[in-house]
Structure formats: structure tokens, C-alpha cells
Design a protein around this motif. Structure first.
Motif, short mmCIF file in Angstrom:
data_model
loop_
_atom_site.label_atom_id
_atom_site.label_comp_id
_atom_site.label_asym_id
_atom_site.label_seq_id
_atom_site.Cartn_x
_atom_site.Cartn_y
_atom_site.Cartn_z
N ALA A 1 36.35 -9.03 -10.45
CA ALA A 1 35.81 -9.96 -9.45
C ALA A 1 34.41 -9.55 -9.01
CB ALA A 1 36.73 -10.03 -8.24
N THR A 2 34.16 -8.24 -8.90
CA THR A 2 32.80 -7.79 -8.51
C THR A 2 31.78 -8.21 -9.56
OG1 THR A 2 32.97 -5.61 -9.58
CG2 THR A 2 33.80 -5.80 -7.33
N ALA A 3 32.18 -8.14 -10.83
CA ALA A 3 31.26 -8.50 -11.91
C ALA A 3 31.06 -10.01 -11.98
CB ALA A 3 31.78 -7.96 -13.24
N LEU A 4 32.16 -10.77 -11.94
CA LEU A 4 32.06 -12.22 -12.08
C LEU A 4 31.30 -12.85 -10.92
CD1 LEU A 4 35.67 -13.13 -13.33
CD2 LEU A 4 33.56 -13.06 -14.67
N SER A 5 31.56 -12.39 -9.71
CA SER A 5 30.90 -12.98 -8.54
C SER A 5 29.40 -12.73 -8.56
CB SER A 5 31.51 -12.44 -7.24
OG SER A 5 31.38 -11.03 -7.18
N HIS A 6 28.97 -11.67 -9.24
CA HIS A 6 27.53 -11.39 -9.37
C HIS A 6 26.92 -12.10 -10.57
CE1 HIS A 6 23.73 -9.23 -9.49
NE2 HIS A 6 23.99 -8.85 -10.73
N ARG A 7 27.62 -12.07 -11.70
CA ARG A 7 27.03 -12.56 -12.94
C ARG A 7 27.08 -14.07 -13.10
NH1 ARG A 7 28.05 -8.33 -17.88
NH2 ARG A 7 27.50 -6.42 -16.76
N LEU A 8 28.18 -14.70 -12.70
CA LEU A 8 28.31 -16.14 -12.92
C LEU A 8 27.22 -16.95 -12.22
CD1 LEU A 8 32.19 -16.65 -12.78
CD2 LEU A 8 30.70 -16.82 -14.77
N PRO A 9 26.91 -16.70 -10.94
CA PRO A 9 25.84 -17.49 -10.30
C PRO A 9 24.48 -17.29 -10.96
CG PRO A 9 27.19 -16.42 -8.64
CD PRO A 9 27.58 -15.82 -9.95
N LEU A 10 24.26 -16.14 -11.56
CA LEU A 10 22.97 -15.85 -12.20
C LEU A 10 22.93 -16.24 -13.66
CD1 LEU A 10 22.27 -12.29 -10.69
CD2 LEU A 10 21.36 -14.49 -9.93
#
Length: 254
Positions: A24-33
Motif C-alpha cells: 500500500a505504501t508503494a501503490l499510494s505513492h506510485r499510482l498517482p504519479l
């Protein structure tokens, strides 16, 4: 439910919760970018060094390194252990809520994971990632089937959720000349409507509005401006509705 078996199940849920919390830490950072998800290794956000297994053990790696990167010594944000711990606790809560119903607990835990990603992404970037809505949509269908809800009521809830929120979005823009709700919020209501069904949609919207007002006050008092993301209120309210349906029953009209 008690005994070694239940303790073992709870432990497994917590461990998987930590793993999904790290994801979740990775997806919440990477998906919006728009950053790659599966074909790029995790890196330190400060020095960009690729992280090894020793750096990626949920909670333990952050604690062992005292919250700093082992390579450059720069501090690592609290967001990582907080999100990992939160998802682990939500997985445990899902297991407790569905005790004796392992498939239901898995569905609810995965739903909590998806809602956590959306909440963090909207708080940090003001975006509800479509990828997470696509992740939650089939879970909503499976949840209604497993929980004994009617598929027709779920479909009606999904359609009503989209129509109502799109109407609110259109009306606010005509009134104030700017968007009050994002299209991500509208699509989210479609997913939430299927989870809850038409019968509970009105109470859910009321709960979301009350939660949004509270979060909006906190947002403004923290000095982050007058415009705040509504996604976290939608996510928190959906979790409340799934974990504690009695709350929606109290808020239901009539």
C-alpha cells in the motif's frame, strides 16, 4: 472463537496485513504519479539506491534502521510504518469481524487494503487511482454474493451512487463555477453503491457527508487550505458501513 487454530489464523492475517501494508505504501505513492509498479525495484526516496530484502521487511526494517536509510542516513517518512501497521490492524479487524468465515474475512481485508491505498493517494496527491477502483469493483460483486446480498440491489446502488454524485458535481459547478467533487469520487460511489446496495446508499451518503465535514475542519485547521479531498471520507464511511452495518441502520431515513 479461541484456541491455537484461531491464534494461528490471526497471526497469518497480521503478517499478510504487514505485507499488503508495504504494498500500500508503494501503490499510494506510485499510482498517482504514473510510476511503474511491477518492473522497478523499490528505492530510497532520498538517494534513489535500490533497496534489498533487508530494507523492505515491514516495520522491522524501519525500526532496525531507526527510521533512516541504511545507505545515505537520511530520515525515512513515518508514512511507511504507519501505513503498514494500519493495514495489519485492518486485516486483523477483518478476521475478527468475520470470525469463522475465512473467505469473507479475506474479501473484507482486501477491501480494507484497497481503501487504504485510495485514502493515502487522495490525501497526498488529490487523486483516486482508477487502478484501485478496478481492484475493488470485482471485490464488491464477490462481497455481495458471499454476504447474501442481491445482485440487482447492488447494481441499483451502483447506478444510483454514480447518478446522485454526478448530479451533485454538476450542480455545484453550475452554482460555484468549480468542481466540488472529482470524477474519482463519482466512480468511487459506483463501487461503494454495489458494496452496500440501494437500501443503505442514503445512509452511507449521509455518513460520508458528516465524516467529510469533520475531516474538512481538521484539514483547514492544519493549514492545508480550503479545498480538501473527499475520498478519505468516502473510504472511512464505507469501512464503517461494512464493519458496522448497524451504524447505517441508525442513519437510514425512517
Amino acid at each position: 472463537m479461541s484456541g491455537p487454530g484461531s491464534l494461528g489464523e490471526a497471526t497469518v492475517f497480521v503478517l499478510f496485513g504487514l505485507v499488503f501494508g508495504s504494498l500500500a505504501t508503494a501503490l499510494s505513492h506510485r499510482l498517482p504519479l504514473g510510476l511503474p509498479i511491477g518492473n522497478d525495484r523499490s528505492r530510497c526516496p532520498k538517494c534513489a539506491v535500490s533497496l534489498g530484502v533487508a530494507d523492505l521487511v515491514p516495520l522491522l526494517s524501519w525500526g532496525a534502521a531507526r527510521g533512516r536509510c541504511r545507505h545515505c542516513g537520511q530520515p525515512i517518512s513515518w508514512r511507511y510504518p504507519v501505513i503498514e501497521l494500519l493495514v495489519a490492524l485492518l486485516f486483523l479487524a477483518a478476521w475478527r469481524h468475520c470470525v469463522g468465515d475465512l473467505p469473507g474475512a479475506v474479501i473484507l481485508a482486501l477491501t480494507a487494503f484497497g481503501l487504504t491505498v485510495i485514502t493515502v493517494a487522495d490525501l497526498e496527491a488529490g487523486i483516486i487511482p482508477d487502478a484501485m477502483l478496478l481492484f475493488l469493483a470485482p471485490l464488491a460483486v464477490i462481497w455481495r454474493w458471499w454476504d447474501g446480498g442481491g445482485w440487482w440491489d447492488g447494481l441499483a446502488g451502483a447506478v444510483a451512487g454514480v447518478v446522485v454524485t454526478y448530479g451533485l458535481r454538476w450542480g455545484f459547478k453550475r452554482w460555484r463555477g468549480r468542481d466540488g467533487l472529482g470524477l474519482g469520487d463519482v466512480k468511487f460511489l459506483g463501487v461503494a453503491g454495489y458494496y452496500l446496495g440501494l437500501q443503505d446508499l442514503g445512509a452511507y451518503l449521509l455518513l460520508s457527508g458528516l465524516t467529510g465535514l469533520l475531516l474538512g475542519v481538521v484539514w483547514r485547521l492544519s493549514g492545508r487550505g480550503p479545498v480538501f479531498p473527499f475520498g478519505p471520507a468516502l473510504c472511512v464511511s464505507l469501512l464503517v458501513g461494512l464493519f458496522h452495518p448497524a451504524v447505517l441502520a441508525v442513519l437510514a431515513p425512517g
